[in-house]
Design a protein around this motif. Sequence first.
Motif, PDB file in Angstrom:
ATOM      1  N   ASP A 172       2.659  13.142 -10.461  1.00  0.00           N
ATOM      2  CA  ASP A 172       3.646  14.206 -10.708  1.00  0.00           C
ATOM      3  C   ASP A 172       4.150  14.159 -12.139  1.00  0.00           C
ATOM      4  O   ASP A 172       4.291  15.207 -12.812  1.00  0.00           O
ATOM      5  N   ALA A 173       4.400  12.988 -12.624  1.00  0.00           N
ATOM      6  CA  ALA A 173       4.901  12.836 -14.000  1.00  0.00           C
ATOM      7  C   ALA A 173       3.821  13.272 -14.979  1.00  0.00           C
ATOM      8  O   ALA A 173       4.131  13.882 -16.016  1.00  0.00           O
ATOM      9  N   ALA A 174       2.602  12.984 -14.690  1.00  0.00           N
ATOM     10  CA  ALA A 174       1.519  13.361 -15.610  1.00  0.00           C
ATOM     11  C   ALA A 174       1.346  14.879 -15.606  1.00  0.00           C
ATOM     12  O   ALA A 174       1.117  15.495 -16.654  1.00  0.00           O
ATOM     13  N   GLU A 175       1.480  15.525 -14.506  1.00  0.00           N
ATOM     14  CA  GLU A 175       1.373  16.957 -14.452  1.00  0.00           C
ATOM     15  C   GLU A 175       2.532  17.638 -15.187  1.00  0.00           C
ATOM     16  O   GLU A 175       2.357  18.617 -15.870  1.00  0.00           O
ATOM     17  N   LYS A 176       3.709  17.075 -15.031  1.00  0.00           N
ATOM     18  CA  LYS A 176       4.867  17.611 -15.739  1.00  0.00           C
ATOM     19  C   LYS A 176       4.682  17.430 -17.245  1.00  0.00           C
ATOM     20  O   LYS A 176       5.065  18.316 -18.027  1.00  0.00           O
ATOM     21  N   ASN A 177       4.125  16.368 -17.591  1.00  0.00           N
ATOM     22  CA  ASN A 177       3.936  16.101 -19.016  1.00  0.00           C
ATOM     23  C   ASN A 177       2.883  17.056 -19.569  1.00  0.00           C
ATOM     24  O   ASN A 177       2.994  17.500 -20.711  1.00  0.00           O
ATOM     25  N   ARG A 229       0.839  -1.212   0.000  1.00  0.00           N
ATOM     26  CA  ARG A 229       0.000   0.000   0.000  1.00  0.00           C
ATOM     27  C   ARG A 229       0.873   1.260   0.000  1.00  0.00           C
ATOM     28  O   ARG A 229       0.578   2.223  -0.711  1.00  0.00           O
ATOM     29  N   SER A 230       1.895   1.210   0.832  1.00  0.00           N
ATOM     30  CA  SER A 230       2.789   2.368   0.913  1.00  0.00           C
ATOM     31  C   SER A 230       3.472   2.603  -0.427  1.00  0.00           C
ATOM     32  O   SER A 230       3.543   3.739  -0.917  1.00  0.00           O
ATOM     33  N   GLU A 231       3.958   1.529  -1.034  1.00  0.00           N
ATOM     34  CA  GLU A 231       4.635   1.648  -2.329  1.00  0.00           C
ATOM     35  C   GLU A 231       3.649   2.082  -3.408  1.00  0.00           C
ATOM     36  O   GLU A 231       4.007   2.851  -4.308  1.00  0.00           O
ATOM     37  N   ALA A 232       2.418   1.581  -3.306  1.00  0.00           N
ATOM     38  CA  ALA A 232       1.400   1.944  -4.293  1.00  0.00           C
ATOM     39  C   ALA A 232       1.075   3.437  -4.176  1.00  0.00           C
ATOM     40  O   ALA A 232       0.894   4.125  -5.190  1.00  0.00           O
ATOM     41  N   LYS A 233       1.016   3.965  -2.949  1.00  0.00           N
ATOM     42  CA  LYS A 233       0.756   5.393  -2.765  1.00  0.00           C
ATOM     43  C   LYS A 233       1.900   6.221  -3.352  1.00  0.00           C
ATOM     44  O   LYS A 233       1.668   7.220  -4.017  1.00  0.00           O
ATOM     45  N   ASP A 234       3.121   5.757  -3.081  1.00  0.00           N
ATOM     46  CA  ASP A 234       4.288   6.476  -3.627  1.00  0.00           C
ATOM     47  C   ASP A 234       4.259   6.438  -5.153  1.00  0.00           C
ATOM     48  O   ASP A 234       4.532   7.451  -5.813  1.00  0.00           O
ATOM     49  N   ALA A 235       3.952   5.288  -5.698  1.00  0.00           N
ATOM     50  CA  ALA A 235       3.915   5.166  -7.156  1.00  0.00           C
ATOM     51  C   ALA A 235       2.798   6.042  -7.714  1.00  0.00           C
ATOM     52  O   ALA A 235       2.948   6.666  -8.774  1.00  0.00           O
ATOM     53  N   LYS A 236       1.687   6.113  -7.032  1.00  0.00           N
ATOM     54  CA  LYS A 236       0.572   6.930  -7.498  1.00  0.00           C
ATOM     55  C   LYS A 236       0.971   8.401  -7.521  1.00  0.00           C
ATOM     56  O   LYS A 236       0.690   9.115  -8.491  1.00  0.00           O
ATOM     57  N   SER A 237       1.615   8.808  -6.445  1.00  0.00           N
ATOM     58  CA  SER A 237       2.011  10.219  -6.422  1.00  0.00           C
ATOM     59  C   SER A 237       3.086  10.502  -7.467  1.00  0.00           C
ATOM     60  O   SER A 237       3.079  11.560  -8.100  1.00  0.00           O
ATOM     61  N   ASP A 238       4.004   9.537  -7.735  1.00  0.00           N
ATOM     62  CA  ASP A 238       5.021   9.717  -8.780  1.00  0.00           C
ATOM     63  C   ASP A 238       4.369   9.798 -10.151  1.00  0.00           C
ATOM     64  O   ASP A 238       4.760  10.623 -11.000  1.00  0.00           O
TER      65      ASP A 238
END
Length: 151
Positions: free
Chosen positions: A142-147, A130-139
Amino acid sequence: MSEKDGINVKDFLIGGLIGGIVGSVTALLLAPKSGKELRGDLNEQVDVLKEKGTQWKDVAYEKGIEIGNVAKEKRDSILDSTSGFVGVVKDKSGQLYETVSKQTKSVKETANAGLEATKQAAQKAGDTFRSEAKDAKSDVKDAAEKNKKKK
């Protein structure tokens, strides 16, 4: 009367009669005992045989009692040894039951401890996921916003 082969029947009968008389007189003269004495001896022998028969009956009765007593002793001996054997079997089966009970309890405890450890590991893995999934979601966010900004 008629003659047959030179022997007259009348002469034959007379010879037989004379032979019988001579034989009887000889038997009476040479007999060791009188008729009364012979009957007395026979009665004594019958009494002796009756007494021996009674003795044999008594001996057979005594031997039967002895054999019966030996059989009873053997039976008692066998019963004693089998009851001892039954006691040993009971003791051994009780010991076996206790050993199996202890082993079963140990296996249950080990299985429960393994189950608890597995639950804890699964929970920890779930928390990590869950923790890794949250981190991946936020990454990814962030990548989608940058794009989006780049375009």
